[in-house]
Design an enzyme around this catalytic site. Structure first.
Site, PDB file in Angstrom:
ATOM      1  CG  ASP A 125      37.908  36.577  31.268  1.00 37.81           C
ATOM      2  OD1 ASP A 125      39.071  36.693  31.682  1.00 37.81           O
ATOM      3  OD2 ASP A 125      37.168  37.554  31.033  1.00 37.81           O
ATOM      4  CD1 TRP A 126      35.673  39.855  33.242  1.00 40.43           C
ATOM      5  CD2 TRP A 126      33.912  39.781  34.621  1.00 40.43           C
ATOM      6  NE1 TRP A 126      35.916  40.709  34.288  1.00 40.43           N
ATOM      7  CE2 TRP A 126      34.852  40.689  35.145  1.00 40.43           C
ATOM      8  CE3 TRP A 126      32.730  39.565  35.323  1.00 40.43           C
ATOM      9  CZ2 TRP A 126      34.650  41.380  36.330  1.00 40.43           C
ATOM     10  CZ3 TRP A 126      32.519  40.262  36.505  1.00 40.43           C
ATOM     11  CH2 TRP A 126      33.471  41.153  37.000  1.00 40.43           C
ATOM     12  CD1 TRP A 165      43.590  41.436  33.507  1.00 38.15           C
ATOM     13  CD2 TRP A 165      44.525  42.211  31.643  1.00 38.15           C
ATOM     14  NE1 TRP A 165      42.571  41.732  32.626  1.00 38.15           N
ATOM     15  CE2 TRP A 165      43.124  42.208  31.473  1.00 38.15           C
ATOM     16  CE3 TRP A 165      45.335  42.667  30.605  1.00 38.15           C
ATOM     17  CZ2 TRP A 165      42.511  42.634  30.299  1.00 38.15           C
ATOM     18  CZ3 TRP A 165      44.717  43.102  29.428  1.00 38.15           C
ATOM     19  CH2 TRP A 165      43.327  43.079  29.282  1.00 38.15           C
ATOM     20  CG  ASP A 251      45.231  32.124  32.234  1.00 34.76           C
ATOM     21  OD1 ASP A 251      45.800  33.214  32.434  1.00 34.76           O
ATOM     22  OD2 ASP A 251      43.993  31.977  32.305  1.00 34.76           O
ATOM     23  CG  HIS A 280      42.809  34.181  29.958  1.00 34.73           C
ATOM     24  ND1 HIS A 280      42.408  33.781  31.214  1.00 34.73           N
ATOM     25  CD2 HIS A 280      41.913  35.127  29.555  1.00 34.73           C
ATOM     26  CE1 HIS A 280      41.321  34.452  31.561  1.00 34.73           C
ATOM     27  NE2 HIS A 280      40.995  35.274  30.572  1.00 34.73           N
TER      28      HIS A 280
END
Length: 301
Positions: A125-126, A165, A251, A280
């Site tokens: 993710d980030w 999202w 995901d 995810h």
């Protein structure tokens, strides 16, 4: 840096399931003086190998609780920081503080201050959107990559899943984080889902949660695109370290198609480990992922 920030009370982090790690803090990072950054520091401080585990939104170092022990057993040191705005780190109140380079420069300062070397970057993710842009700035410090569901955005939307999202996140300024995690990660118990919400007693702590989806570089000209383009070229042309990719197949946003693109960007990246039930937040299936990566690299006997 005199920023108004909230600090989550320590008692919010007591008795979290599966999370018996001791907190560590630094509050004098260059350019971020006075803001307290939390990190986990497990394993020998003089270990030859360092695993740097970077979380994304809306999670924190709790996300890596199943992977950290596996890395430690291999003899490594494991460093797992919380981004400002998340976990046990301070949380600037003003949404506008949260920018791509505010966080990227924070992590560069953190790595330098702890003088981390021979790093295996573990990201999702980030943690990847930011983290994958860092090794090109200090390539002598990074040796390996364990990459999970993430991307290197350079001005295009990841697709309708992401747009939905971002719209949902925008509509929920006081996001029910436990509910969000439970819906997206069905293996979580209620207590584990609640642990993800522990850092955020109320809406005033959630500026980072609100802001991160807005920062994904989906349109030309957004902050971070040029940095990410340089990073993509670096991974393609200059990366010579070992890589391991694990993909949560369920995901809906950063699943197999986008991870295939990312794999093609990373020089020498072998075929991914597909976690068929994984979503995810694939770290919730993290113990077998960590073992598979270590076995691929010869770190487990």
């Amino acid at each position: 840096m005199a920023l108004d920030a909230k600090r989550t009370p320590d008692e919010r982090f007591e008795g979290l399931p599966g999370y018996a790690f001791s907190p560590n803090y630094v509050d004098d990072l260059a350019g971020y003086e006075g803001l307290r950054v939390h990190y986990l520091d497990e394993g020998p401080s003089d270990a030859e190998k360092v695993f740097l585990c970077l979380h994304g939104q809306p999670t924190w170092s709790y996300l890596y609780r199943k992977m950290i022990p596996v890395f430690v057993v291999s003899g490594a040191r494991v460093i797992c920081p919380d981004w400002l705005g998340f976990g046990r780190s301070d949380k600037p109140i003003d949404d506008s503080v949260y920018t791509f380079h505010f966080h990227r420069n924070l992590m560069i300062a953190f790595i330098k201050q702890l003088d981390l070397k021979n790093i295996t970057l573990v990201c999702q993710d980030w943690g990847g959107i930011l983290g994958l842009t860092i090794p090109m700035e200090m390539p002598d410090r990074f040796a390996r990559l364990l990459v999970m569901n993430t991307a290197i955005p350079v001005g295009q939307s990841p697709g309708q899943g992401f747009e939905s999202w971002r719209a949902f996140n925008r509509s929920q300024p006081d996001m029910d984080i436990a509910g969000l995690m439970k819906r997206g990660t069905t293996v979580l118990s209620d207590a584990e889902a609640a642990a993800y919400a522990a850092p955020f007693p109320d809406v005033t702590y959630k500026a980072g949660v609100r802001r991160f989806p807005e920062l994904v570089m989906t349109d030309p000209g957004m902050e971070g695109i040029e940095t990410s383009k340089r990073a993509a070229a670096w991974w393609s042309n200059e990366w010579t370290g070992q890589s391991f990719m694990a993909v949560g197949a369920q995901d809906p946003v950063l699943g197999p198609p986008l991870m295939k693109q990312l794999r093609e960007t990373i020089a020498g990246c072998p075929p991914p480990m597909m976690v068929e039930d994984g979503g995810h937040f694939v770290q919730e299936w993290g113990e077998p992922v960590a073992r598979a990566a270590l076995q691929a690299w010869g770190d487990l006997s």
